[in-house]
Design a protein around this motif. Sequence first.
Motif, PDB file in Angstrom:
ATOM      1  N   VAL A  12      -6.984  -2.127  11.292  1.00 56.24           N
ATOM      2  CA  VAL A  12      -6.831  -2.944  10.094  1.00 56.24           C
ATOM      3  C   VAL A  12      -6.859  -4.401  10.528  1.00 56.24           C
ATOM      4  CG1 VAL A  12      -5.284  -3.546   8.195  1.00 56.24           C
ATOM      5  CG2 VAL A  12      -5.469  -1.181   8.942  1.00 56.24           C
ATOM      6  N   ASP A  13      -7.741  -5.186   9.922  1.00 55.25           N
ATOM      7  CA  ASP A  13      -7.786  -6.622  10.197  1.00 55.25           C
ATOM      8  C   ASP A  13      -6.529  -7.241   9.599  1.00 55.25           C
ATOM      9  OD1 ASP A  13      -8.364  -9.255  10.633  1.00 55.25           O
ATOM     10  OD2 ASP A  13     -10.156  -9.308   9.370  1.00 55.25           O
ATOM     11  N   HIS A  14      -5.646  -7.748  10.467  1.00 54.57           N
ATOM     12  CA  HIS A  14      -4.335  -8.223  10.014  1.00 54.57           C
ATOM     13  C   HIS A  14      -4.449  -9.420   9.070  1.00 54.57           C
ATOM     14  CE1 HIS A  14      -0.055  -7.747  10.250  1.00 54.57           C
ATOM     15  NE2 HIS A  14       0.101  -9.040  10.439  1.00 54.57           N
ATOM     16  N   ALA A  20      -4.644  -9.856   1.347  1.00 58.11           N
ATOM     17  CA  ALA A  20      -4.490  -8.888   0.263  1.00 58.11           C
ATOM     18  C   ALA A  20      -3.062  -8.904  -0.284  1.00 58.11           C
ATOM     19  CB  ALA A  20      -4.862  -7.485   0.746  1.00 58.11           C
ATOM     20  N   VAL A  21      -2.070  -8.977   0.612  1.00 59.67           N
ATOM     21  CA  VAL A  21      -0.672  -9.029   0.182  1.00 59.67           C
ATOM     22  C   VAL A  21      -0.415 -10.321  -0.596  1.00 59.67           C
ATOM     23  CG1 VAL A  21       1.714  -9.218   1.001  1.00 59.67           C
ATOM     24  CG2 VAL A  21       0.215  -7.490   1.957  1.00 59.67           C
ATOM     25  N   GLY A  22      -0.966 -11.433  -0.122  1.00 60.79           N
ATOM     26  CA  GLY A  22      -0.803 -12.707  -0.823  1.00 60.79           C
ATOM     27  C   GLY A  22      -1.403 -12.672  -2.220  1.00 60.79           C
ATOM     28  N   GLN A  23      -2.586 -12.075  -2.357  1.00 63.23           N
ATOM     29  CA  GLN A  23      -3.212 -11.958  -3.678  1.00 63.23           C
ATOM     30  C   GLN A  23      -2.388 -11.062  -4.595  1.00 63.23           C
ATOM     31  OE1 GLN A  23      -7.149 -10.556  -2.810  1.00 63.23           O
ATOM     32  NE2 GLN A  23      -8.000 -12.638  -2.814  1.00 63.23           N
ATOM     33  N   ALA A  24      -1.859  -9.975  -4.054  1.00 65.64           N
ATOM     34  CA  ALA A  24      -1.035  -9.067  -4.856  1.00 65.64           C
ATOM     35  C   ALA A  24       0.245  -9.770  -5.307  1.00 65.64           C
ATOM     36  CB  ALA A  24      -0.709  -7.806  -4.060  1.00 65.64           C
ATOM     37  N   GLN A  25       0.850 -10.582  -4.429  1.00 66.04           N
ATOM     38  CA  GLN A  25       2.056 -11.331  -4.807  1.00 66.04           C
ATOM     39  C   GLN A  25       1.757 -12.279  -5.957  1.00 66.04           C
ATOM     40  OE1 GLN A  25       2.878 -13.018  -0.937  1.00 66.04           O
ATOM     41  NE2 GLN A  25       4.555 -11.577  -0.540  1.00 66.04           N
ATOM     42  N   ARG A  58       7.627   1.102 -12.207  1.00 59.97           N
ATOM     43  CA  ARG A  58       7.209  -0.287 -11.927  1.00 59.97           C
ATOM     44  C   ARG A  58       6.841  -0.460 -10.452  1.00 59.97           C
ATOM     45  NH1 ARG A  58       4.649  -2.799 -15.014  1.00 59.97           N
ATOM     46  NH2 ARG A  58       4.240  -0.703 -15.536  1.00 59.97           N
ATOM     47  N   VAL A  59       7.594   0.164  -9.562  1.00 66.94           N
ATOM     48  CA  VAL A  59       7.275   0.044  -8.137  1.00 66.94           C
ATOM     49  C   VAL A  59       5.966   0.782  -7.828  1.00 66.94           C
ATOM     50  CG1 VAL A  59       8.554   1.999  -7.138  1.00 66.94           C
ATOM     51  CG2 VAL A  59       8.351  -0.102  -5.862  1.00 66.94           C
ATOM     52  N   LYS A  60       5.682   1.864  -8.557  1.00 68.12           N
ATOM     53  CA  LYS A  60       4.393   2.544  -8.392  1.00 68.12           C
ATOM     54  C   LYS A  60       3.254   1.662  -8.904  1.00 68.12           C
ATOM     55  CE  LYS A  60       6.050   7.299  -8.477  1.00 68.12           C
ATOM     56  NZ  LYS A  60       6.105   8.560  -9.240  1.00 68.12           N
ATOM     57  N   ALA A  61       3.500   0.908  -9.980  1.00 73.76           N
ATOM     58  CA  ALA A  61       2.498  -0.033 -10.491  1.00 73.76           C
ATOM     59  C   ALA A  61       2.242  -1.156  -9.481  1.00 73.76           C
ATOM     60  CB  ALA A  61       2.947  -0.602 -11.835  1.00 73.76           C
ATOM     61  N   VAL A  62       3.291  -1.599  -8.800  1.00 70.26           N
ATOM     62  CA  VAL A  62       3.136  -2.616  -7.753  1.00 70.26           C
ATOM     63  C   VAL A  62       2.262  -2.057  -6.634  1.00 70.26           C
ATOM     64  CG1 VAL A  62       4.368  -3.929  -5.973  1.00 70.26           C
ATOM     65  CG2 VAL A  62       5.302  -3.797  -8.285  1.00 70.26           C
ATOM     66  N   LEU A  63       2.467  -0.782  -6.286  1.00 68.27           N
ATOM     67  CA  LEU A  63       1.656  -0.140  -5.254  1.00 68.27           C
ATOM     68  C   LEU A  63       0.189  -0.085  -5.671  1.00 68.27           C
ATOM     69  CD1 LEU A  63       1.449   1.431  -2.584  1.00 68.27           C
ATOM     70  CD2 LEU A  63       1.968   3.509  -3.874  1.00 68.27           C
ATOM     71  N   GLU A  64      -0.080   0.202  -6.940  1.00 67.31           N
ATOM     72  CA  GLU A  64      -1.459   0.237  -7.437  1.00 67.31           C
ATOM     73  C   GLU A  64      -2.114  -1.138  -7.320  1.00 67.31           C
ATOM     74  OE1 GLU A  64      -1.535   1.821 -11.396  1.00 67.31           O
ATOM     75  OE2 GLU A  64      -0.706   3.746 -10.762  1.00 67.31           O
ATOM     76  N   VAL A  65      -1.369  -2.199  -7.636  1.00 70.08           N
ATOM     77  CA  VAL A  65      -1.894  -3.561  -7.502  1.00 70.08           C
ATOM     78  C   VAL A  65      -2.233  -3.835  -6.040  1.00 70.08           C
ATOM     79  CG1 VAL A  65      -1.295  -6.013  -7.675  1.00 70.08           C
ATOM     80  CG2 VAL A  65      -0.722  -4.459  -9.548  1.00 70.08           C
ATOM     81  N   LEU A  66      -1.331  -3.460  -5.129  1.00 71.63           N
ATOM     82  CA  LEU A  66      -1.553  -3.684  -3.701  1.00 71.63           C
ATOM     83  C   LEU A  66      -2.797  -2.926  -3.220  1.00 71.63           C
ATOM     84  CD1 LEU A  66      -0.411  -4.974  -1.075  1.00 71.63           C
ATOM     85  CD2 LEU A  66       0.725  -2.785  -0.676  1.00 71.63           C
ATOM     86  N   GLU A  67      -2.941  -1.658  -3.630  1.00 71.68           N
ATOM     87  CA  GLU A  67      -4.103  -0.866  -3.236  1.00 71.68           C
ATOM     88  C   GLU A  67      -5.391  -1.504  -3.736  1.00 71.68           C
ATOM     89  OE1 GLU A  67      -3.233   2.999  -4.787  1.00 71.68           O
ATOM     90  OE2 GLU A  67      -2.185   3.632  -2.968  1.00 71.68           O
ATOM     91  N   ARG A  73     -10.517  -6.477  -0.604  1.00 72.44           N
ATOM     92  CA  ARG A  73     -10.671  -7.195   0.669  1.00 72.44           C
ATOM     93  C   ARG A  73     -11.417  -6.358   1.715  1.00 72.44           C
ATOM     94  NH1 ARG A  73      -9.575 -12.431   0.111  1.00 72.44           N
ATOM     95  NH2 ARG A  73      -9.883 -12.497   2.340  1.00 72.44           N
ATOM     96  N   GLY A  74     -11.868  -5.165   1.342  1.00 71.54           N
ATOM     97  CA  GLY A  74     -12.664  -4.345   2.255  1.00 71.54           C
ATOM     98  C   GLY A  74     -11.847  -3.506   3.223  1.00 71.54           C
ATOM     99  N   ILE A  75     -10.576  -3.280   2.911  1.00 67.53           N
ATOM    100  CA  ILE A  75      -9.729  -2.436   3.755  1.00 67.53           C
ATOM    101  C   ILE A  75      -9.537  -1.106   3.015  1.00 67.53           C
ATOM    102  CG2 ILE A  75      -7.494  -2.189   4.876  1.00 67.53           C
ATOM    103  CD1 ILE A  75      -7.255  -5.234   4.782  1.00 67.53           C
ATOM    104  N   GLY A  76      -9.900  -0.017   3.652  1.00 64.25           N
ATOM    105  CA  GLY A  76      -9.771   1.297   3.029  1.00 64.25           C
ATOM    106  C   GLY A  76      -8.309   1.664   2.813  1.00 64.25           C
TER     107      GLY A  76
END
Length: 163
Positions: A12-14, A20-25, A58-67, A73-76
């Motif tokens: 995984v390209d760190h 990706a985490v920044g965009q999800a936040q 809600r936490v599952k919805a957060v996971l969907e946003v992160l995925e 970003r091209g990370i599987g």
Amino acid sequence: MADSSFDIVSKVDHMEAQNAVGQAQKEIAQRYDFKGVGASIEWSGEEKILLKASAEERVKAVLEVLEAKFIKRGIGIRSLDEGDPYASGKEYRIEVGLKNGISSEDAKKISKIIRDEAPKSVKSQIQGDELRVQSKSRDDLQSVIALLKGKDLDVALQFVNMR
């Protein structure tokens, strides 16, 4: 003529993961359906992401946003190791780990697929957490890549160092 080869890795390209985490936040901070539910995403160490919210759905919805951001970003998403939601005080949490490297069981599965279904001139060997695939013909190597992309494996594979 020398043998041609390539390596099969799962990395995984760190930087892309951080982006990706920044965009999800940002999306969680802006979306109306996440207002007032304490939804957040944060890094927990080098290879773990911690998702929090006040309710399990809600936490599952957060996971969907992160995925979705990881896919963009091209990370599987196979490179994410998602835990189950668990209660922690008044909030629910999910821990998501990043998978780096191919486990020995997965490497053996991939090697067996190559041995059974690839052209006979192709040889593969396990080298730590990656596989080296060799053949005299580059066309055979490309057919191995196509074969592995068509398989439904549990790991996100990248094909690097084609020589």
